[in-house]
Design a protein around this motif. Sequence first.
Motif, PDB file in Angstrom:
ATOM      1  N   SER A 116       0.824  -1.220   0.000  1.00  0.00           N
ATOM      2  CA  SER A 116       0.000   0.000   0.000  1.00  0.00           C
ATOM      3  C   SER A 116       0.856   1.266   0.000  1.00  0.00           C
ATOM      4  O   SER A 116       0.394   2.333  -0.382  1.00  0.00           O
ATOM      5  N   GLN A 117       2.109   1.125   0.401  1.00  0.00           N
ATOM      6  CA  GLN A 117       3.034   2.256   0.435  1.00  0.00           C
ATOM      7  C   GLN A 117       3.932   2.311  -0.799  1.00  0.00           C
ATOM      8  O   GLN A 117       4.890   3.076  -0.846  1.00  0.00           O
ATOM      9  N   GLY A 118       3.608   1.493  -1.806  1.00  0.00           N
ATOM     10  CA  GLY A 118       4.318   1.560  -3.079  1.00  0.00           C
ATOM     11  C   GLY A 118       5.481   0.606  -3.230  1.00  0.00           C
ATOM     12  O   GLY A 118       6.212   0.668  -4.224  1.00  0.00           O
ATOM     13  N   PHE A 119       5.694  -0.295  -2.288  1.00  0.00           N
ATOM     14  CA  PHE A 119       6.767  -1.277  -2.401  1.00  0.00           C
ATOM     15  C   PHE A 119       6.313  -2.432  -3.283  1.00  0.00           C
ATOM     16  O   PHE A 119       5.144  -2.819  -3.260  1.00  0.00           O
ATOM     17  N   MET A 120       7.250  -2.966  -4.060  1.00  0.00           N
ATOM     18  CA  MET A 120       6.974  -4.098  -4.945  1.00  0.00           C
ATOM     19  C   MET A 120       7.867  -5.266  -4.552  1.00  0.00           C
ATOM     20  O   MET A 120       9.024  -5.066  -4.173  1.00  0.00           O
ATOM     21  N   ILE A 121       7.326  -6.464  -4.675  1.00  0.00           N
ATOM     22  CA  ILE A 121       8.103  -7.668  -4.388  1.00  0.00           C
ATOM     23  C   ILE A 121       9.098  -7.885  -5.525  1.00  0.00           C
ATOM     24  O   ILE A 121       8.718  -7.860  -6.692  1.00  0.00           O
ATOM     25  N   VAL A 122      10.365  -8.081  -5.154  1.00  0.00           N
ATOM     26  CA  VAL A 122      11.386  -8.320  -6.175  1.00  0.00           C
ATOM     27  C   VAL A 122      12.001  -9.709  -6.081  1.00  0.00           C
ATOM     28  O   VAL A 122      12.564 -10.197  -7.048  1.00  0.00           O
ATOM     29  N   SER A 123      11.889 -10.358  -4.908  1.00  0.00           N
ATOM     30  CA  SER A 123      12.405 -11.726  -4.785  1.00  0.00           C
ATOM     31  C   SER A 123      11.874 -12.374  -3.511  1.00  0.00           C
ATOM     32  O   SER A 123      11.334 -11.697  -2.632  1.00  0.00           O
ATOM     33  N   GLU A 124      12.056 -13.691  -3.438  1.00  0.00           N
ATOM     34  CA  GLU A 124      11.704 -14.441  -2.241  1.00  0.00           C
ATOM     35  C   GLU A 124      12.859 -15.379  -1.915  1.00  0.00           C
ATOM     36  O   GLU A 124      13.401 -16.029  -2.803  1.00  0.00           O
ATOM     37  N   ASP A 125      13.240 -15.394  -0.634  1.00  0.00           N
ATOM     38  CA  ASP A 125      14.336 -16.230  -0.164  1.00  0.00           C
ATOM     39  C   ASP A 125      13.950 -16.846   1.170  1.00  0.00           C
ATOM     40  O   ASP A 125      12.856 -16.625   1.682  1.00  0.00           O
ATOM     41  N   MET A 126      14.882 -17.558   1.751  1.00  0.00           N
ATOM     42  CA  MET A 126      14.686 -18.150   3.063  1.00  0.00           C
ATOM     43  C   MET A 126      15.593 -17.419   4.055  1.00  0.00           C
ATOM     44  O   MET A 126      16.785 -17.236   3.792  1.00  0.00           O
ATOM     45  N   ASP A 127      15.042 -16.975   5.170  1.00  0.00           N
ATOM     46  CA  ASP A 127      15.838 -16.334   6.210  1.00  0.00           C
ATOM     47  C   ASP A 127      16.617 -17.413   6.953  1.00  0.00           C
ATOM     48  O   ASP A 127      16.032 -18.332   7.535  1.00  0.00           O
ATOM     49  N   ALA A 128      17.927 -17.324   6.916  1.00  0.00           N
ATOM     50  CA  ALA A 128      18.776 -18.359   7.510  1.00  0.00           C
ATOM     51  C   ALA A 128      18.608 -18.445   9.030  1.00  0.00           C
ATOM     52  O   ALA A 128      18.729 -19.521   9.605  1.00  0.00           O
ATOM     53  N   ALA A 129      18.310 -17.328   9.686  1.00  0.00           N
ATOM     54  CA  ALA A 129      18.202 -17.329  11.143  1.00  0.00           C
ATOM     55  C   ALA A 129      16.945 -18.027  11.648  1.00  0.00           C
ATOM     56  O   ALA A 129      16.942 -18.582  12.744  1.00  0.00           O
ATOM     57  N   THR A 130      15.868 -17.983  10.848  1.00  0.00           N
ATOM     58  CA  THR A 130      14.591 -18.525  11.315  1.00  0.00           C
ATOM     59  C   THR A 130      14.049 -19.656  10.443  1.00  0.00           C
ATOM     60  O   THR A 130      13.073 -20.292  10.818  1.00  0.00           O
ATOM     61  N   ASN A 131      14.666 -19.862   9.289  1.00  0.00           N
ATOM     62  CA  ASN A 131      14.163 -20.826   8.300  1.00  0.00           C
ATOM     63  C   ASN A 131      12.744 -20.500   7.852  1.00  0.00           C
ATOM     64  O   ASN A 131      11.965 -21.383   7.509  1.00  0.00           O
ATOM     65  N   GLU A 132      12.418 -19.221   7.843  1.00  0.00           N
ATOM     66  CA  GLU A 132      11.117 -18.735   7.370  1.00  0.00           C
ATOM     67  C   GLU A 132      11.309 -18.053   6.018  1.00  0.00           C
ATOM     68  O   GLU A 132      12.288 -17.334   5.817  1.00  0.00           O
ATOM     69  N   PRO A 133      10.360 -18.257   5.079  1.00  0.00           N
ATOM     70  CA  PRO A 133      10.456 -17.546   3.808  1.00  0.00           C
ATOM     71  C   PRO A 133      10.256 -16.037   4.019  1.00  0.00           C
ATOM     72  O   PRO A 133       9.453 -15.629   4.860  1.00  0.00           O
ATOM     73  N   GLU A 134      11.028 -15.268   3.274  1.00  0.00           N
ATOM     74  CA  GLU A 134      10.900 -13.822   3.351  1.00  0.00           C
ATOM     75  C   GLU A 134      10.955 -13.214   1.961  1.00  0.00           C
ATOM     76  O   GLU A 134      11.557 -13.769   1.043  1.00  0.00           O
ATOM     77  N   LEU A 135      10.296 -12.086   1.842  1.00  0.00           N
ATOM     78  CA  LEU A 135      10.251 -11.349   0.585  1.00  0.00           C
ATOM     79  C   LEU A 135      11.213 -10.175   0.657  1.00  0.00           C
ATOM     80  O   LEU A 135      11.366  -9.551   1.712  1.00  0.00           O
ATOM     81  N   THR A 136      11.842  -9.872  -0.454  1.00  0.00           N
ATOM     82  CA  THR A 136      12.566  -8.623  -0.601  1.00  0.00           C
ATOM     83  C   THR A 136      11.654  -7.715  -1.410  1.00  0.00           C
ATOM     84  O   THR A 136      11.117  -8.119  -2.451  1.00  0.00           O
ATOM     85  N   MET A 137      11.452  -6.510  -0.884  1.00  0.00           N
ATOM     86  CA  MET A 137      10.580  -5.546  -1.550  1.00  0.00           C
ATOM     87  C   MET A 137      11.370  -4.264  -1.786  1.00  0.00           C
ATOM     88  O   MET A 137      12.327  -3.963  -1.066  1.00  0.00           O
ATOM     89  N   SER A 138      10.945  -3.518  -2.801  1.00  0.00           N
ATOM     90  CA  SER A 138      11.662  -2.312  -3.182  1.00  0.00           C
ATOM     91  C   SER A 138      10.681  -1.198  -3.525  1.00  0.00           C
ATOM     92  O   SER A 138       9.605  -1.440  -4.071  1.00  0.00           O
ATOM     93  N   TRP A 139      11.080   0.006  -3.209  1.00  0.00           N
ATOM     94  CA  TRP A 139      10.346   1.217  -3.580  1.00  0.00           C
ATOM     95  C   TRP A 139      11.324   2.157  -4.264  1.00  0.00           C
ATOM     96  O   TRP A 139      12.474   2.298  -3.832  1.00  0.00           O
ATOM     97  N   VAL A 140      10.885   2.770  -5.353  1.00  0.00           N
ATOM     98  CA  VAL A 140      11.696   3.750  -6.071  1.00  0.00           C
ATOM     99  C   VAL A 140      10.870   5.012  -6.236  1.00  0.00           C
ATOM    100  O   VAL A 140       9.703   4.958  -6.655  1.00  0.00           O
TER     101      VAL A 140
END
Length: 154
Positions: A116-140
């Motif tokens: 809602s604040q204009g960020f877009m999903i650019v990738s998805e990875d796994m967080d090594a510390a928690t083994n939970e999937p996480e998204l990388t988002m970007s705003w320009v």
Amino acid sequence: MIRPFSTADMDAVLDVWLCASIKAHSFIASDFWHSHLESMRTTYLPGSEAWVHEKNGQVSAFIALQGNRLAAIFVSPVLQGSGIGKSLISQAKSLRDHLNLTVYTANSASVRFYKSQGFMIVSEDMDAATNEPELTMSWVNSHSTSNALPSIGA
């Protein structure tokens, strides 16, 4: 009121961070967040450009930037949904032409908020510390001289 973080804010900011982290990340054991309090105090916050939101003289939220990375934004759980997060995102956007962040995929409320604040999903990875999937988002900034998405490491 949004103002720069000072070391006098440390305990209040850590309290907001811990309470909001536990609430937003119910899929991660609360012990994980408690175990990171000291590194937040001694390394993470001192190494960030942080801003706090004050309501009635009390720290109610904060945002931390590390370069173009929006490293943290947390609002006291009792004040979530009141526009404070949007104000803090606006503050960050006023300071940078682009921002990157990571958010746990399971934290759907935050994913919706960032979109809602204009960020877009650019990738998805796994967080090594928690083994939970996480998204990388970007705003320009659409008014920026650069039309290309920045590299994530920027």
